[in-house]
Design a protein around this motif. Structure first.
Motif, PDB file in Angstrom:
ATOM      1  N   SER A  95      15.447  -5.528  16.837  1.00 12.51           N
ATOM      2  CA  SER A  95      14.919  -4.181  16.679  1.00 12.51           C
ATOM      3  C   SER A  95      13.901  -3.844  17.773  1.00 12.51           C
ATOM      4  CB  SER A  95      14.259  -4.048  15.306  1.00 12.51           C
ATOM      5  OG  SER A  95      13.680  -2.778  15.165  1.00 12.51           O
ATOM      6  N   ARG A  96      13.975  -2.611  18.247  1.00  7.40           N
ATOM      7  CA  ARG A  96      12.986  -2.091  19.190  1.00  7.40           C
ATOM      8  C   ARG A  96      12.296  -0.866  18.614  1.00  7.40           C
ATOM      9  NH1 ARG A  96      13.761  -6.300  20.366  1.00  7.40           N
ATOM     10  NH2 ARG A  96      14.484  -7.224  22.283  1.00  7.40           N
ATOM     11  N   LEU A  97      12.893  -0.286  17.575  1.00  5.05           N
ATOM     12  CA  LEU A  97      12.383   0.938  16.980  1.00  5.05           C
ATOM     13  C   LEU A  97      12.782   0.942  15.513  1.00  5.05           C
ATOM     14  CD1 LEU A  97      12.235   4.284  18.602  1.00  5.05           C
ATOM     15  CD2 LEU A  97      13.574   4.210  16.529  1.00  5.05           C
ATOM     16  N   VAL A  98      11.897   1.422  14.647  1.00  5.63           N
ATOM     17  CA  VAL A  98      12.180   1.498  13.215  1.00  5.63           C
ATOM     18  C   VAL A  98      12.012   2.938  12.760  1.00  5.63           C
ATOM     19  CG1 VAL A  98      11.355   0.814  10.925  1.00  5.63           C
ATOM     20  CG2 VAL A  98      11.530  -0.889  12.733  1.00  5.63           C
ATOM     21  N   ILE A  99      12.919   3.360  11.899  1.00  3.52           N
ATOM     22  CA  ILE A  99      12.811   4.673  11.265  1.00  3.52           C
ATOM     23  C   ILE A  99      12.599   4.442   9.776  1.00  3.52           C
ATOM     24  CG2 ILE A  99      13.981   6.830  10.690  1.00  3.52           C
ATOM     25  CD1 ILE A  99      15.559   6.454  13.338  1.00  3.52           C
ATOM     26  N   GLU A 100      11.539   5.039   9.238  1.00  7.71           N
ATOM     27  CA  GLU A 100      11.264   4.985   7.806  1.00  7.71           C
ATOM     28  C   GLU A 100      11.412   6.392   7.245  1.00  7.71           C
ATOM     29  OE1 GLU A 100       7.968   1.380   7.815  1.00  7.71           O
ATOM     30  OE2 GLU A 100       7.259   3.452   7.616  1.00  7.71           O
ATOM     31  N   ALA A 101      12.075   6.500   6.086  1.00  5.30           N
ATOM     32  CA  ALA A 101      12.287   7.802   5.453  1.00  5.30           C
ATOM     33  C   ALA A 101      12.291   7.605   3.944  1.00  5.30           C
ATOM     34  CB  ALA A 101      13.618   8.407   5.926  1.00  5.30           C
ATOM     35  N   GLY A 159       0.793  -1.227   0.000  1.00  8.56           N
ATOM     36  CA  GLY A 159       0.000   0.000   0.000  1.00  8.56           C
ATOM     37  C   GLY A 159       0.824   1.276   0.000  1.00  8.56           C
ATOM     38  N   VAL A 160       2.136   1.176   0.183  1.00 10.69           N
ATOM     39  CA  VAL A 160       3.023   2.338   0.107  1.00 10.69           C
ATOM     40  C   VAL A 160       3.424   2.473  -1.363  1.00 10.69           C
ATOM     41  CG1 VAL A 160       5.179   3.371   0.911  1.00 10.69           C
ATOM     42  CG2 VAL A 160       3.825   1.933   2.452  1.00 10.69           C
ATOM     43  N   LYS A 161       3.394   3.684  -1.881  1.00 10.08           N
ATOM     44  CA  LYS A 161       3.574   3.879  -3.312  1.00 10.08           C
ATOM     45  C   LYS A 161       4.955   4.399  -3.703  1.00 10.08           C
ATOM     46  CE  LYS A 161      -1.373   4.626  -3.740  1.00 10.08           C
ATOM     47  NZ  LYS A 161      -1.715   3.273  -3.672  1.00 10.08           N
ATOM     48  N   CYS A 162       5.907   4.313  -2.779  1.00 11.15           N
ATOM     49  CA  CYS A 162       7.262   4.765  -3.071  1.00 11.15           C
ATOM     50  C   CYS A 162       8.263   3.906  -2.289  1.00 11.15           C
ATOM     51  CB  CYS A 162       7.433   6.236  -2.694  1.00 11.15           C
ATOM     52  SG  CYS A 162       7.114   6.601  -0.956  1.00 11.15           S
ATOM     53  N   ALA A 163       9.495   3.864  -2.783  1.00 11.08           N
ATOM     54  CA  ALA A 163      10.552   3.156  -2.054  1.00 11.08           C
ATOM     55  C   ALA A 163      10.921   3.958  -0.817  1.00 11.08           C
ATOM     56  CB  ALA A 163      11.770   2.973  -2.946  1.00 11.08           C
ATOM     57  N   ILE A 164      11.318   3.240   0.245  1.00 11.20           N
ATOM     58  CA  ILE A 164      11.702   3.912   1.485  1.00 11.20           C
ATOM     59  C   ILE A 164      13.004   3.329   2.023  1.00 11.20           C
ATOM     60  CG2 ILE A 164       9.365   4.584   2.150  1.00 11.20           C
ATOM     61  CD1 ILE A 164       9.302   2.189   4.090  1.00 11.20           C
ATOM     62  N   ASP A 165      13.725   4.143   2.776  1.00 16.01           N
ATOM     63  CA  ASP A 165      14.861   3.673   3.557  1.00 16.01           C
ATOM     64  C   ASP A 165      14.326   3.265   4.921  1.00 16.01           C
ATOM     65  OD1 ASP A 165      16.671   4.219   1.550  1.00 16.01           O
ATOM     66  OD2 ASP A 165      17.491   6.018   2.493  1.00 16.01           O
ATOM     67  N   VAL A 166      14.818   2.136   5.447  1.00 17.78           N
ATOM     68  CA  VAL A 166      14.366   1.634   6.738  1.00 17.78           C
ATOM     69  C   VAL A 166      15.582   1.331   7.606  1.00 17.78           C
ATOM     70  CG1 VAL A 166      13.041  -0.158   7.921  1.00 17.78           C
ATOM     71  CG2 VAL A 166      12.339   0.591   5.645  1.00 17.78           C
ATOM     72  N   ALA A 167      15.596   1.881   8.821  1.00 13.99           N
ATOM     73  CA  ALA A 167      16.649   1.588   9.796  1.00 13.99           C
ATOM     74  C   ALA A 167      16.008   0.936  11.010  1.00 13.99           C
ATOM     75  CB  ALA A 167      17.373   2.860  10.220  1.00 13.99           C
ATOM     76  N   TYR A 168      16.594  -0.173  11.438  1.00 17.24           N
ATOM     77  CA  TYR A 168      16.135  -0.903  12.623  1.00 17.24           C
ATOM     78  C   TYR A 168      17.109  -0.605  13.753  1.00 17.24           C
ATOM     79  CZ  TYR A 168      13.475  -3.537   9.140  1.00 17.24           C
ATOM     80  OH  TYR A 168      12.637  -3.903   8.112  1.00 17.24           O
ATOM     81  N   LEU A 169      16.609  -0.112  14.878  1.00 15.15           N
ATOM     82  CA  LEU A 169      17.447   0.257  16.017  1.00 15.15           C
ATOM     83  C   LEU A 169      17.177  -0.669  17.192  1.00 15.15           C
ATOM     84  CD1 LEU A 169      17.259   2.808  14.183  1.00 15.15           C
ATOM     85  CD2 LEU A 169      17.417   4.161  16.246  1.00 15.15           C
ATOM     86  N   ASP A 170      18.237  -1.006  17.926  1.00 15.19           N
ATOM     87  CA  ASP A 170      18.064  -1.842  19.119  1.00 15.19           C
ATOM     88  C   ASP A 170      17.665  -0.955  20.298  1.00 15.19           C
ATOM     89  OD1 ASP A 170      20.393  -0.635  20.146  1.00 15.19           O
ATOM     90  OD2 ASP A 170      21.615  -2.431  19.915  1.00 15.19           O
TER      91      ASP A 170
END
Length: 118
Positions: A91-97, A57-68
């Motif tokens: 992972s405990r937290l994810v950043i999407e950009a 359902g997301v219409k663009c590529a994203i960068d994903v970082a998984y943080l402990d």
């Protein structure tokens, strides 16, 4: 998310540098919705208590970082639309950009990112 309370705002900081502003998805509903329906990502999204994402359902590529739990980046990847990557158990937290953000921010595996609420 439409027709809902605005997400809390934060700054992403690494090694004393402000990387970007971010919205924080800190409720089950906000985490479930994530970036669904987005054609572009203007503001990074932080998914609290998260080990797994998808781009259905997301219409663009994203960068994903998984943080402990200490904020250390344990995995980074670019995810195309309509994909389901494997979970990251540490992972405990994810950043999407937006795709390319992490290169612009100059972050790498092992870096520490702090989420500072505004």
């Amino acid at each position: 998310m439409k027709n809902s309370t605005p997400l809390p705002a934060a700054w992403l900081v690494s090694d004393g540098r402000v990387l970007a502003s971010a919205n924080v998805a800190n409720t089950p509903r906000a985490r479930r919705h994530g970036l669904i329906g987005q054609r572009s990502v203007e503001t990074a999204l932080v998914l609290d208590r998260c080990r797994w994402i998808h781009t259905i359902g997301v219409k663009c590529a994203i960068d994903v970082a998984y943080l402990d739990e200490g904020g250390v980046i344990v995995k980074m990847q670019r995810v195309a639309p309509m994909r389901i990557p494997l979970p990251v158990t540490r992972s405990r937290l994810v950043i999407e950009a937006s795709a390319g953000s992490f290169e612009r921010w100059g972050i790498h595996l092992g870096d520490v990112i702090e989420v500072r609420y505004t």
